[in-house]
Design a protein around this motif. Structure first.
Motif, PDB file in Angstrom:
ATOM      1  N   MET A  34      19.575 104.570  10.884  1.00 25.29           N
ATOM      2  CA  MET A  34      19.428 103.168  11.294  1.00 25.29           C
ATOM      3  C   MET A  34      20.703 102.388  10.969  1.00 25.29           C
ATOM      4  O   MET A  34      21.160 101.569  11.764  1.00 25.29           O
ATOM      5  CB  MET A  34      18.227 102.521  10.610  1.00 25.29           C
ATOM      6  N   GLU A  35      21.286 102.664   9.821  1.00 27.27           N
ATOM      7  CA  GLU A  35      22.522 101.978   9.431  1.00 27.27           C
ATOM      8  C   GLU A  35      23.654 102.304  10.412  1.00 27.27           C
ATOM      9  O   GLU A  35      24.404 101.426  10.834  1.00 27.27           O
ATOM     10  CB  GLU A  35      22.921 102.389   8.012  1.00 27.27           C
TER      11      GLU A  35
ATOM     12  N   GLN B 162      23.263 103.283  13.512  1.00 28.60           N
ATOM     13  CA  GLN B 162      22.932 102.668  14.799  1.00 28.60           C
ATOM     14  C   GLN B 162      23.375 101.207  14.819  1.00 28.60           C
ATOM     15  O   GLN B 162      23.956 100.737  15.799  1.00 28.60           O
ATOM     16  CB  GLN B 162      21.427 102.750  15.062  1.00 28.60           C
ATOM     17  N   ARG B 163      23.098 100.506  13.739  1.00 22.83           N
ATOM     18  CA  ARG B 163      23.500  99.097  13.658  1.00 22.83           C
ATOM     19  C   ARG B 163      25.020  98.960  13.708  1.00 22.83           C
ATOM     20  O   ARG B 163      25.554  98.081  14.383  1.00 22.83           O
ATOM     21  CB  ARG B 163      22.949  98.461  12.382  1.00 22.83           C
TER      22      ARG B 163
ATOM     23  N   GLU C 154      27.085  96.994  16.559  1.00 25.98           N
ATOM     24  CA  GLU C 154      27.985  95.920  16.141  1.00 25.98           C
ATOM     25  C   GLU C 154      29.396  96.155  16.677  1.00 25.98           C
ATOM     26  O   GLU C 154      30.047  95.232  17.167  1.00 25.98           O
ATOM     27  CB  GLU C 154      28.003  95.813  14.612  1.00 25.98           C
TER      28      GLU C 154
END
Length: 95
Positions: free
Chosen positions: A60-61, A63-64, A68
């Motif tokens: 998830m990190e 992906q963010r 970004e």
């Protein structure tokens, strides 16, 4: 029943007696020959392996961070600008 594809290559492998016994049992359960069972299992494993290398899995990190970077890309560095200029000279302008 679908027709069997033309087979022209041969594959040989060494297998322990215990593993062979297990393969024979599994093939028997499915009502297939040992050869057909092994070929099908190998093809399925090969397909899974190929598909797994084509899929990128991100936390998830990660992906963010990717989103970004796409939505708010950083300014190009000096090295990137030089590489883009070299690309233009070598590839685009030489056409």
């Amino acid at each position: 029943m679908p027709s069997q594809p033309f087979r022209s290559a041969r594959l040989e492998a060494r297998i322990s007696p215990d593993a062979l016994s297990m393969v024979k049992r599994a093939a028997e359960i499915q009502g297939r020959s040992v050869s057909d069972f092994v070929v099908t299992a190998a093809q399925e494993a090969a397909q899974r392996t190929i598909e797994e290398t084509a899929i990128i899995r991100l936390s998830m990190e990660d992906q963010r961070a990717l989103v970004e970077a796409i939505l708010n890309p950083p300014e190009p560095s000096e090295a990137l600008r030089k590489a883009a200029d070299a690309y233009k000279r070598l590839v685009i302008e030489s056409r």
